[in-house]
Design a protein around this motif. Structure first.
Motif: not given
Length: 394
Positions: A8, A12, A41, A44-45, A47, A50
């Motif tokens: 993430y 960011s 996204i 993405m991990e 988060n 974010v």
């Protein structure tokens, strides 16, 4: 098993690049980065912060597009409604951006006091932002609203704060031009037209040097507005024609404003037949974009110079009052009063001089309110106002 999810913090970083492109009005670059971010996204991990940052920047992206193009706020409104669903999950930097972008949104809708209230809340969160340039961006945006409200002291104070920061860097010439426009506009409000013209001409020189066509157009537009205000209608027409050529080609959001000022200069120069063409063109464009501010401003010209329709004029002043646009009320009411005085219609003139005095009283009240730092949140029961009231109770 090793995770294939994208970190993430990488996303960011790309979001920060996107925001930089947005702030610099780099439309194509911002769109390209947005597409890249949307792909990142998806993989993405997890988060939440974010994701919220992405939603905020998507809102800011739509605001940029509405500023750079002459179109309505439909897409911005839809993004805003989606964003508000997460308002309770925002803290720190994200909370600052929410109120900062809300202020920009309300200003774009010409809800001036609501915009100021949002900016004032954002200002209490500004310490969460380390980037000095972001501070300058905030100072410029709030100075812009105070300028429209004819709060000259506050507008100049914030504009000079922004200018002190931007002047430290060699890569923010376009931002400097925007701030100098506000400073020059304030000079016009204190009737220093020569000082304003010098600044607008310097802005034009810089805009040409950095090859930013929309800023060249903005400089021509402001030169035309200044010449119109000082009574040099021929010069105003020349400058505004140059601005129109640029804004019509790019379909910039300043197109209605430029058409209005062209019509205004022609009306004041007693060329009503020519002015009528621009008024009709401007009303058509404003109606197409649901631009209620400029619908009313074009109707001011209709009601005063073309039709002499007092009922239409009164409708426009009622609209301006509903948006607390007392600076516009003062200017247009004074113009109407002088118009009817010269025509020997002294009772009508007296009515509009009275409106001028009321507007000036409201402007003075605003100075007292802001000096005492009491947020004016209005009496409207819309969700935006209720949210601001709720926030101030925390």
């Amino acid at each position: 098993m090793i995770s294939s999810k994208i970190p993430y913090d990488l996303v960011s970083t790309r979001l920060n690049f996107w925001y930089t492109a947005i702030k610099n009005n780099l439309i194509n670059e911002a769109k390209e980065i947005k597409r890249e971010v949307e792909q990142l996204i998806m993989n993405m991990e997890e988060n939440q912060d974010v994701l919220l940052y992405y939603q905020l920047l998507d809102f800011r992206h739509e605001l940029m597009l509405s500023y750079m193009n002459a179109k309505g706020l439909k897409e911005v409104n839809e993004t805003y409604e989606q964003l508000r669903q997460n308002e309770g999950n925002l803290t720190g930097m994200l909370e600052y951006y929410f109120f900062f972008f809300m202020g920009m949104y309300e200003f774009r809708r010409r809800e001036l006091t609501t915009a100021i209230s949002a900016y004032r809340i954002a200002e209490t969160k500004l310490n969460d932002i380390e980037d000095e340039i972001e501070h300058a961006e905030f100072y410029f945006k709030i100075s812009e609203v105070y300028y429209y409200m004819k709060q000259t002291f506050f507008s100049l104070n914030y504009a000079k704060k922004a200018l002190r920061i931007y002047s430290k860097y060699d890569t923010y010439h376009d931002h400097t031009i925007h701030v100098q426009c506000i400073i020059a506009g304030n000079l016009m409000d204190i009737l220093d037209y020569e000082g304003a013209l010098i600044q607008f001409k310097e802005n034009l020189r810089i805009a040409r040097k950095i090859n930013k066509e929309y800023l060249v157009g903005t400089s021509y537009m402001n030169l035309g507005i200044c010449c119109n205000a000082r009574g040099d209608y021929e010069a105003a027409e020349r400058y505004l024609k140059s601005a129109l050529e640029i804004f019509e080609e790019g379909n910039h959001s300043f197109l209605p404003k430029t058409i209005f000022n062209m019509a205004h200069a022609l009306c004041k120069g007693n060329r009503k037949t020519d002015a009528k063409i621009y008024v009709e063109k401007g009303i058509s464009l404003a109606q197409m974009n649901n631009d209620v501010e400029y619908i009313s401003k074009f109707n001011i010209l209709q009601g005063l110079y073309i039709k002499e329709d007092k009922h239409l004029l009164d409708q426009c002043f009622t609209f301006f009052k509903s948006r607390q646009m007392y600076g516009d009320i003062e200017d247009f009411a004074l113009e109407a009063a002088e118009y009817f005085r010269r025509a020997g219609r002294f009772e009508m003139a007296s009515d509009y001089y009275h409106i001028v005095n009321i507007a000036r009283t409201e402007i003075k009240k605003g100075e007292i309110i802001y000096e005492n730092k009491n947020d004016y949140l209005g009496i409207d029961d819309s969700r935006e106002h209720r949210y601001l009231r709720k926030f101030n109770k925390k």
